[in-house]
Design a protein around this motif. Structure first.
Motif, short mmCIF file in Angstrom:
data_model
loop_
_atom_site.label_atom_id
_atom_site.label_comp_id
_atom_site.label_asym_id
_atom_site.label_seq_id
_atom_site.Cartn_x
_atom_site.Cartn_y
_atom_site.Cartn_z
N GLY A 136 0.80 -1.22 0.00
CA GLY A 136 0.00 0.00 0.00
C GLY A 136 0.83 1.26 0.00
O GLY A 136 0.31 2.34 -0.23
N VAL A 137 2.09 1.14 0.25
CA VAL A 137 2.93 2.33 0.23
C VAL A 137 2.92 2.93 -1.16
O VAL A 137 3.00 2.22 -2.14
N GLY A 138 2.81 4.22 -1.22
CA GLY A 138 2.86 4.87 -2.52
C GLY A 138 1.48 5.12 -3.08
O GLY A 138 1.31 6.00 -3.91
N ALA A 139 0.49 4.37 -2.60
CA ALA A 139 -0.88 4.58 -3.06
C ALA A 139 -1.57 5.60 -2.16
O ALA A 139 -2.77 5.77 -2.19
N ASN A 140 -0.79 6.24 -1.34
CA ASN A 140 -1.37 7.00 -0.25
C ASN A 140 -0.84 8.43 -0.26
O ASN A 140 -0.23 8.90 0.67
N ALA A 141 -1.11 9.11 -1.35
CA ALA A 141 -0.57 10.46 -1.48
C ALA A 141 -1.22 11.43 -0.49
O ALA A 141 -0.56 12.30 0.06
N GLY A 142 -2.48 11.27 -0.23
CA GLY A 142 -3.16 12.25 0.62
C GLY A 142 -3.73 11.66 1.87
O GLY A 142 -3.01 11.34 2.81
N ALA B 76 1.70 -1.67 6.76
CA ALA B 76 2.53 -0.52 6.42
C ALA B 76 2.68 0.41 7.63
O ALA B 76 3.77 0.94 7.89
N TYR B 77 1.60 0.58 8.35
CA TYR B 77 1.66 1.40 9.57
C TYR B 77 2.62 0.77 10.58
O TYR B 77 3.45 1.45 11.18
N PHE B 78 2.49 -0.54 10.72
CA PHE B 78 3.38 -1.26 11.64
C PHE B 78 4.83 -1.03 11.27
O PHE B 78 5.67 -0.71 12.10
N GLN B 79 5.09 -1.15 10.02
CA GLN B 79 6.48 -1.03 9.57
C GLN B 79 7.02 0.37 9.77
O GLN B 79 8.13 0.57 10.22
N GLN B 80 6.21 1.34 9.41
CA GLN B 80 6.71 2.72 9.39
C GLN B 80 6.54 3.44 10.72
O GLN B 80 7.36 4.30 11.06
N ASN B 81 5.48 3.15 11.43
CA ASN B 81 5.20 3.91 12.66
C ASN B 81 5.58 3.17 13.94
O ASN B 81 5.98 3.79 14.91
N ILE B 82 5.43 1.87 13.92
CA ILE B 82 5.81 1.09 15.11
C ILE B 82 7.29 0.78 15.06
O ILE B 82 8.00 0.86 16.04
N GLY B 83 7.74 0.44 13.86
CA GLY B 83 9.14 0.03 13.69
C GLY B 83 9.20 -1.49 13.63
O GLY B 83 8.79 -2.18 14.57
N GLY C 59 -5.36 0.01 4.68
CA GLY C 59 -4.17 -0.77 4.33
C GLY C 59 -2.94 0.10 4.15
O GLY C 59 -1.83 -0.40 4.11
N GLY C 60 -3.11 1.41 4.02
CA GLY C 60 -1.98 2.30 3.84
C GLY C 60 -1.33 2.64 5.17
O GLY C 60 -1.83 2.23 6.24
N PRO C 61 -0.27 3.39 5.13
CA PRO C 61 0.48 3.68 6.36
C PRO C 61 -0.28 4.55 7.36
O PRO C 61 0.09 4.60 8.53
N ASN C 62 -1.35 5.19 6.89
CA ASN C 62 -2.16 5.96 7.83
C ASN C 62 -3.25 5.13 8.48
O ASN C 62 -3.98 5.61 9.33
N ASP C 63 -3.39 3.91 8.02
CA ASP C 63 -4.35 2.99 8.63
C ASP C 63 -3.63 2.26 9.76
O ASP C 63 -2.74 1.46 9.52
#
Lengths: 481, 178
Positions: free
Chosen positions: B40-46, B60-67, B51-55
């Motif tokens: 989902g990365v990259g499909a989330n411009a706004g 993706a959120y786990f990977q980017q925000n939790i680490g 499923g995107g990193p803002n969800d």
């Protein structure tokens, strides 16, 4: 894989009728193996028959002359050898005669123990295999050893290679002449057989040129390397790929009879001890039931057992699997890492690597298991011990002060000697005669890549092996039969 | 067990993420190609995309925000205080999102022999696993694998790269575990 069949007859002369009888028997076997041969043309190419040739009437019996190299002394001055073109006994043999003599010369020269006298320096031309040797002509160009030979292509395509080795300054043959009969696609093997015979007679060491090496062929960038199992002749010829690059393969080892290769494979998604049949390419995972990861497998000298590492809940220990019964026994029970095992040639002991002391060191234990006793006490970290097929040394990887070394030590840890030093050398494997080791040397940096190198146990004659792509994890197979 | 589609999605997502931020660390330290990390990365411009990193329930959120990874010192498999904090966050997330299982990949830098490094990667993966279990994650949802030094994240031959390569990466996959 089915290796070439060899029988050595003990007659003093070559008797053609008998010789052809043997050949027919071999042909039947060859037919049965035709499927395997299609797969593995280079591997099981040659079907050979070695026969001593009669010595020319003028020659003395082959007394061991002064022509001798002792490898363990560390040779400073190579022995000079002349390898004039082999005599083609019929027109069809012309190219083969040339190619075979070139492979023989390359085998010997690449050991660093021999220096070939270039052909343009030769005075004598050898136009008949049975003509008397003009020793004075070879002395004049300072050739200490002379190898002559002939090649005949039979009507059925089979080739016959004869050779003799001479001690020029003693003016006598060194050992009997020999004759090898084989198939045309096995011509390199026949050349290696000739070179092996010459090498053994002069050094007193076992032969090793007629052998193969399994390794991991590597392509792609460093962070997404693709790895395939491959086998090649010891000199890099006849490369054959055994697996696709779909999954990671690591650290293969030949079975002692050369018919199978055991390795760590990720085909299931997880590291598993895997056996591949060299002839049929059928794969099978073995051991590792209830074990999270099984790896670092090696066959026992009788091929009946496999010793390997398994990781359970983070702890890696050694296990042995009896292939006939399927029974697995745990050999070590320490909370430390125990891995990289290697059987002694008699199968009674296992040398391995353990970090129980705080960093990896080498230990020897009975093949039935136990704590083992530490044998490495030098500075640094020791790994990947491999018992020599002769039983006299253990080769290892040593990591110290930011560098890696390949070294050898006696089996009690004494007489440690480092043979190499580089950014990353690892994983030694022994030539069948226990006098040369091959290993992986990887270069540093983002573009770094591995290659195969070999070195004598004296530390001399470091050579890079020719491989089509980057290559790692060599394992030298047995001398072919 | 690995569908072609999820593999393709991972490769695509990783490629996009690489192109977008140029930061290799941000783009999937996993090696196995299993699971959904980065999906989902990259499909989330706004705004919010499921499923995107803002969800917050996404991989993706786990990977980017939790680490999704913890790093180790040379030759070590013990968890630093920083690593424990990351793993505690992972455990909390896993406990809140029971629809995922995790494969924990252990890795080593290139400064070691191949098979020893496999064992060392196994130790590291299990250290992370044990910590997650201690934080209440069911053992049946966790599996470990070691890649030894086979899948470096950074490819230079200095400590700057080695320190990133000595890692345990928690790679998520859909499923409830056993």
């Amino acid at each position: 894989m089915k290796h070439a069949h060899v029988s050595a007859a003990r007659g003093r002369t070559v008797e053609k009728p008998r010789h052809f009888g043997d050949t027919e028997a071999i042909s039947a076997k060859e037919t049965k193996r035709s499927r395997v041969k299609t797969f593995f043309k280079g591997l099981c190419a040659a079907l050979m028959l070695a026969l001593p040739l009669s010595v020319p009437a003028t020659a003395q019996d082959a007394a061991p002359g002064p022509l001798r190299i002792t490898i363990t002394d560390g040779v400073i001055e190579p022995l000079t050898v002349a390898v004039p073109p082999f005599v083609a006994r019929n027109p069809a043999a012309q190219d083969l005669a040339e190619d075979i003599s070139r492979v023989i010369a390359a085998d010997l020269s690449n050991t660093g123990l021999f220096r070939e006298i270039p052909r343009d320096a030769h005075i004598s031309r050898v136009s008949s295999f049975d003509a008397p040797i003009e020793y004075s002509d070879w002395k004049a160009i300072n050739a200490q050893a002379l190898i002559t030979g002939s090649v005949l292509v039979e009507p059925d395509g089979r080739i016959v290679v004869q050779f003799r080795l001479f001690d020029v300054f003693s003016e006598q043959p060194l050992g009997d002449g020999l004759q090898f009969v084989g198939t045309a696609d096995g011509w390199r093997r026949m050349a290696h057989k000739v070179a092996d015979a010459a090498y053994s007679r002069i050094t007193g060491e076992g032969p090793y040129f007629d052998s193969r090496v399994v390794f991991v062929s590597e392509t792609g960038p460093k962070d997404a390397r693709q790895k395939r199992l491959a086998v090649m002749d010891y000199d890099g010829a006849n490369v054959q790929y055994l697996t696709s690059s779909d999954s990671i393969v690591l650290a293969p080892r030949f079975s002692p009879d050369g018919t199978k290769i055991i390795y760590t494979g990720y085909e299931s998604g997880f590291p598993r001890v895997t056996v591949i049949d060299v002839g049929t390419l059928e794969k099978q995972t073995v051991g590792g039931v209830d074990q999270n990861m099984s790896f670092a497998p090696r066959f026992s000298p009788d091929s009946g057992r496999v010793v390997y590492s398994a990781e359970v809940a983070g702890n890696t220990d050694l296990y042995v699997l009896d292939l006939a019964s399927g029974t697995t026994n745990r050999l070590t029970t320490a909370p430390s890492i125990e891995t990289a095992p290697s059987f002694s040639p008699d199968g009674s002991r296992i040398v391995f690597e353990s970090d129980r002391s705080g960093q990896p060191q080498l230990y020897v234990m009975p093949a039935s298991g136990g704590d083992g006793s530490r044998i490495s006490y030098g500075e640094g970290r020791y790994g990947t011990p491999v018992w020599s097929p002769k039983g006299d040394y253990i080769a290892f990887t040593k990591q110290n002060a930011g560098r890696f070394h390949i070294g050898v030590m006696r089996t009690d840890g004494s007489e440690e000697r480092l043979l190499t030093g580089a950014f990353l050398d690892e994983g030694p494997t022994w030539a069948p005669n226990g006098r040369v080791v091959m290993f992986t040397r990887e270069t540093a940096g983002a573009q770094g890549a591995p290659a195969l190198y070999s070195v004598d146990i004296t530390g001399r004659n470091l050579q890079r092996a020719a491989t089509p792509a980057a290559a790692s994890d060599p394992s030298w197979g047995p001398l072919l039969q | 067990m690995i569908s072609k589609i999820s593999k393709t999605a991972l490769i695509l997502a990783t490629t996009l993420a690489l192109g977008a931020c140029g930061d290799r660390l941000g783009a999937g330290g996993g090696a196995g190609g299993q699971g959904f990390d980065g999906a989902g990365v990259g499909a989330n411009a706004g705004g919010f995309t499921p499923g995107g990193p803002n969800d917050p329930a996404s991989a993706a959120y786990f990977q980017q925000n939790i680490g999704d990874r913890v790093l180790f010192a040379v030759d070590q498999s013990n968890l630093s205080a920083e690593a424990q904090t990351v793993l505690a966050g992972q455990a909390q997330w896993l406990n809140a999102n029971p629809g995922y299982t995790a494969l924990i990949e252990g890795h080593a830098d290139e400064q070691g022999t191949r098979e020893y490094n496999l064992a060392l990667g196994g130790r590291r993966a299990n250290a992370a696993r044990d910590y997650l279990i201690s934080q209440g994650v069911s053992a049946g949802r966790l599996r470990t694998i070691s890649y030894g030094k086979e899948r470096p994240l950074q490819i230079c031959s200095t400590e700057a790269c080695y320190s990133q390569n000595r890692r345990a990466v928690t790679v998520l996959a859909a499923g409830a575990g056993v």
